[in-house]
Motif scaffolding. Structure first.
Motif, short mmCIF file in Angstrom:
data_model
loop_
_atom_site.label_atom_id
_atom_site.label_comp_id
_atom_site.label_asym_id
_atom_site.label_seq_id
_atom_site.Cartn_x
_atom_site.Cartn_y
_atom_site.Cartn_z
N ALA A 133 1.25 -0.94 0.16
CA ALA A 133 0.11 -0.17 0.49
C ALA A 133 0.66 1.38 -0.04
CB ALA A 133 -1.10 0.15 1.06
N VAL A 134 0.22 2.89 -0.21
CA VAL A 134 0.74 3.67 -0.36
C VAL A 134 2.52 3.96 1.02
CG1 VAL A 134 0.57 6.31 0.23
CG2 VAL A 134 -0.94 5.21 -1.09
N MET A 135 1.65 3.15 2.43
CA MET A 135 2.81 3.52 3.36
C MET A 135 4.11 2.75 3.33
SD MET A 135 2.15 5.68 5.47
CE MET A 135 2.69 5.61 7.18
N GLN A 136 4.11 1.54 2.60
CA GLN A 136 4.96 0.31 2.95
C GLN A 136 5.99 0.71 1.59
OE1 GLN A 136 1.76 0.12 3.15
NE2 GLN A 136 1.24 -2.47 4.02
N ARG A 137 5.46 1.38 0.38
CA ARG A 137 5.98 2.62 -0.78
C ARG A 137 6.90 3.22 -0.12
NH1 ARG A 137 4.81 2.27 -6.79
NH2 ARG A 137 5.51 0.51 -6.63
N ILE A 138 5.99 3.93 0.77
CA ILE A 138 6.66 5.16 1.36
C ILE A 138 8.28 4.74 1.80
CG2 ILE A 138 7.04 6.67 3.05
CD1 ILE A 138 3.79 7.14 1.65
N ALA A 139 8.12 3.50 2.74
CA ALA A 139 8.81 3.02 3.64
C ALA A 139 10.37 2.87 2.71
CB ALA A 139 8.71 2.06 4.48
N LEU A 140 10.13 1.93 1.81
CA LEU A 140 10.56 0.67 0.87
C LEU A 140 12.24 2.27 0.44
CD1 LEU A 140 9.69 -1.75 -0.54
CD2 LEU A 140 10.94 -1.96 1.51
N CYS A 141 10.61 2.96 -0.63
CA CYS A 141 11.88 4.52 -0.94
C CYS A 141 13.01 5.87 -0.21
CB CYS A 141 10.92 4.93 -1.43
SG CYS A 141 9.89 4.29 -3.03
N TYR A 142 12.32 5.43 1.43
CA TYR A 142 12.72 6.58 2.66
C TYR A 142 13.96 5.31 2.68
CZ TYR A 142 14.05 7.47 6.94
OH TYR A 142 15.02 7.94 7.99
N CYS A 143 14.16 3.87 2.68
CA CYS A 143 15.02 3.52 2.97
C CYS A 143 16.22 3.37 1.94
CB CYS A 143 15.20 2.12 3.00
SG CYS A 143 16.30 1.37 3.86
N ALA A 144 15.60 2.97 0.65
CA ALA A 144 16.55 3.14 -0.49
C ALA A 144 17.22 4.61 -0.24
CB ALA A 144 15.70 2.60 -1.68
N ALA A 145 16.45 5.09 -1.09
CA ALA A 145 17.05 6.54 -0.80
C ALA A 145 18.34 7.25 0.36
CB ALA A 145 16.18 7.88 -0.89
N SER A 146 17.77 7.18 1.52
CA SER A 146 18.96 7.60 3.39
C SER A 146 20.15 6.43 2.66
CB SER A 146 18.01 6.58 4.10
OG SER A 146 17.14 7.20 4.03
N LEU A 147 20.00 4.95 2.25
CA LEU A 147 21.00 4.59 2.03
C LEU A 147 22.37 4.92 0.86
CD1 LEU A 147 20.05 0.87 2.67
CD2 LEU A 147 21.52 2.13 4.76
N PHE A 148 21.71 4.90 -0.11
CA PHE A 148 22.26 6.09 -1.23
C PHE A 148 23.00 6.85 -0.83
CE2 PHE A 148 22.88 8.80 -4.21
CZ PHE A 148 22.86 8.30 -5.52
N ALA A 149 22.10 7.74 -0.57
CA ALA A 149 23.23 9.39 0.63
C ALA A 149 24.28 8.64 1.16
CB ALA A 149 22.24 9.94 1.07
N LEU A 150 24.28 8.33 2.05
CA LEU A 150 24.71 7.16 2.90
C LEU A 150 26.33 6.38 2.30
CD1 LEU A 150 22.82 6.62 6.44
CD2 LEU A 150 23.73 8.57 5.30
N PHE A 151 25.73 5.78 1.57
CA PHE A 151 27.37 5.07 0.75
C PHE A 151 27.43 5.44 -0.46
CE2 PHE A 151 25.27 2.60 4.16
CZ PHE A 151 26.18 2.73 5.21
N VAL A 152 27.11 5.99 -1.66
CA VAL A 152 27.07 6.42 -2.83
C VAL A 152 27.30 7.78 -2.91
CG1 VAL A 152 26.28 6.08 -5.30
CG2 VAL A 152 25.72 4.83 -3.12
N ASN A 153 28.62 8.56 -3.51
CA ASN A 153 28.59 9.19 -4.47
C ASN A 153 27.22 10.67 -4.19
OD1 ASN A 153 29.93 11.53 -5.40
ND2 ASN A 153 31.45 10.94 -3.82
N HIS A 154 27.28 11.45 -4.22
CA HIS A 154 26.33 12.45 -4.41
C HIS A 154 26.52 11.97 -6.20
CE1 HIS A 154 24.76 12.81 -0.53
NE2 HIS A 154 24.79 11.88 -0.82
N ARG A 155 27.44 12.27 -6.60
CA ARG A 155 28.16 12.63 -8.16
C ARG A 155 26.79 12.03 -9.34
NH1 ARG A 155 33.91 12.28 -8.85
NH2 ARG A 155 33.87 13.97 -7.12
N TYR A 156 27.27 10.36 -8.62
CA TYR A 156 26.49 9.30 -9.41
C TYR A 156 25.14 8.85 -9.48
CZ TYR A 156 30.78 7.72 -9.89
OH TYR A 156 32.54 7.60 -9.46
#
Length: 375
Positions: A133-156
């Motif tokens: 449902a909507v909240m579950q998708r929000i949760a997964l997108c938040y998690c993925a974007a947060s981990l990207f922000a921490l572990f991947v250079n933002h130029r990518y």
């Protein structure tokens, strides 16, 4: 892990959050409030509903189809602002925060789905509990974007978005992804992994299913990238210009590729990502100009009420709608409105506005007392 970022001079950004010494980004709160109020409005009509307040059945897009993607784009901006306070550095504290918020949001989504069954007299019918449902998708997108922000250079960021959207486009084109039946690759994956009883039943494809989360993550990363561009700007005028330019480019790109990949909210098509992100970026730029540059804030209060407690009021609206529906309160309110408003479409709109007003009245005391309920 030390995430090395490009060293660029940028003007300080207002911080998202609360507490002593904190300054909220008002234009972002207003945009978020417009979005959440819109989500509640379009979700809670009754009976005959005007076409712009309904989701497109398949290909195409209505104003109703803007609200959820706008929220994900805004969440990408919020993720940048939130993790910037930690210099995008991993630590057990930050990791615990991300994991906890992801689980809480996901479980709240499951609870909403269960609550509907419980109010229907089936509290133990877990065999028919919808997983997505909507909240579950929000949760997964938040998690993925947060981990990207921490572990991947933002130029990518943009290359990552491109890989996700192009890869997803290939999946759609090779997997019958535009078929409005269960031969659709999205439907087949969800059916094989979760079973029919745990999915959405009003269309062949679950609109918040597993594969559709891939472009939704790209969607959130585009919001993250937009905030990165804003952070690198020298003044507010340049921030506004960057939002407007990015928005215009995405809208044009979406229009260009619709001949191959039509707009489709149900499958979260790549062009739908670009179009809705582009429109949200344009609106954010306009709001920054009106609110932050021209200082016109007198009209913003109703939207700030929704914008400072967005997920709380959204969850409240979902639970309240379930209670109203199962107890007959919806029927009573609509009948009362229909006595005064003869046209069924106008009566439905009046009901949705009344429901949204109830949510506003719940959020207003929190706004006045500067109480921000973080979910």
């Amino acid at each position: 892990m030390n995430n090395q970022q490009d060293k660029k001079v940028s003007t300080p950004l207002p911080r998202e959050g609360q507490g002593r010494g904190s300054t909220r980004l008002i234009s972002l709160d207003v945009l978020r409030g417009i979005t959440v109020a819109g989500m509640i409005l379009v979700n809670d009509g009754y009976g005959d509903t005007y076409a712009p307040l309904q989701h497109a059945k398949w290909n195409g897009m209505t104003p109703c189809d803007l609200v959820f993607p706008f929220f994900l784009f805004i969440m990408g901006i919020s993720t940048y602002l939130s993790l910037r306070k930690f210099n995008f550095q991993w630590s057990p504290r930050v990791g615990k925060k991300i994991l906890k918020r992801t689980l809480v949001i996901f479980l709240i989504g499951l609870f909403i789905n269960w609550f509907d069954l419980a109010c229907d007299g089936r509290p133990l019918d877990f065999e028919h509990l919808r997983i997505w449902a909507v909240m579950q998708r929000i949760a997964l997108c938040y998690c993925a974007a947060s981990l990207f922000a921490l572990f991947v250079n933002h130029r990518y960021t943009l290359p990552t978005v491109a890989v996700l959207l192009v890869g997803y486009a290939v999946v759609l084109l090779c997997g019958n992804g535009y078929a409005y039946d269960q031969t659709n690759i999205l439907a087949r994956v969800d059916l094989s992994l979760f079973g029919y009883d745990h999915l959405y039943h009003k269309s062949p494809v679950d609109p918040e299913g597993l594969l559709g989360t891939i472009p939704a993550i790209a969607h959130t990363l585009l919001g993250f990238y937009a905030c990165k561009l804003m952070a690198e700007s020298r003044d507010t005028h340049e921030k506004v210009l960057r939002f407007l330019l990015m928005g215009a480019v995405m809208v044009f790109a979406a229009y260009l590729f619709t001949y191959l990949l039509p707009l489709n909210k149900r499958i979260w098509s790549p062009t739908y990502v670009l179009m809705t992100c582009g429109l949200c970026s344009l609106l954010q730029g306009i709001l920054m100009y009106v609110i932050d540059i021209q200082g016109r804030k007198g009209w913003t209060m109703p939207f700030l009420v929704f914008g400072v407690n967005p997920l709380f009021l959204y969850v409240f609206s979902e639970l309240l709608a379930i209670i109203f529906g199962h107890t007959g309160i919806s029927d009573l309110i609509y009948t009362g409105i229909h006595v005064v408003v003869a046209n069924t479409y106008n009566a439905s709109l009046a009901y949705a506005l009344t429901f949204t007003l109830i949510c506003f009245l719940v959020g207003y005391p929190l706004y006045k007392r500067k109480i921000y309920i973080k979910i």
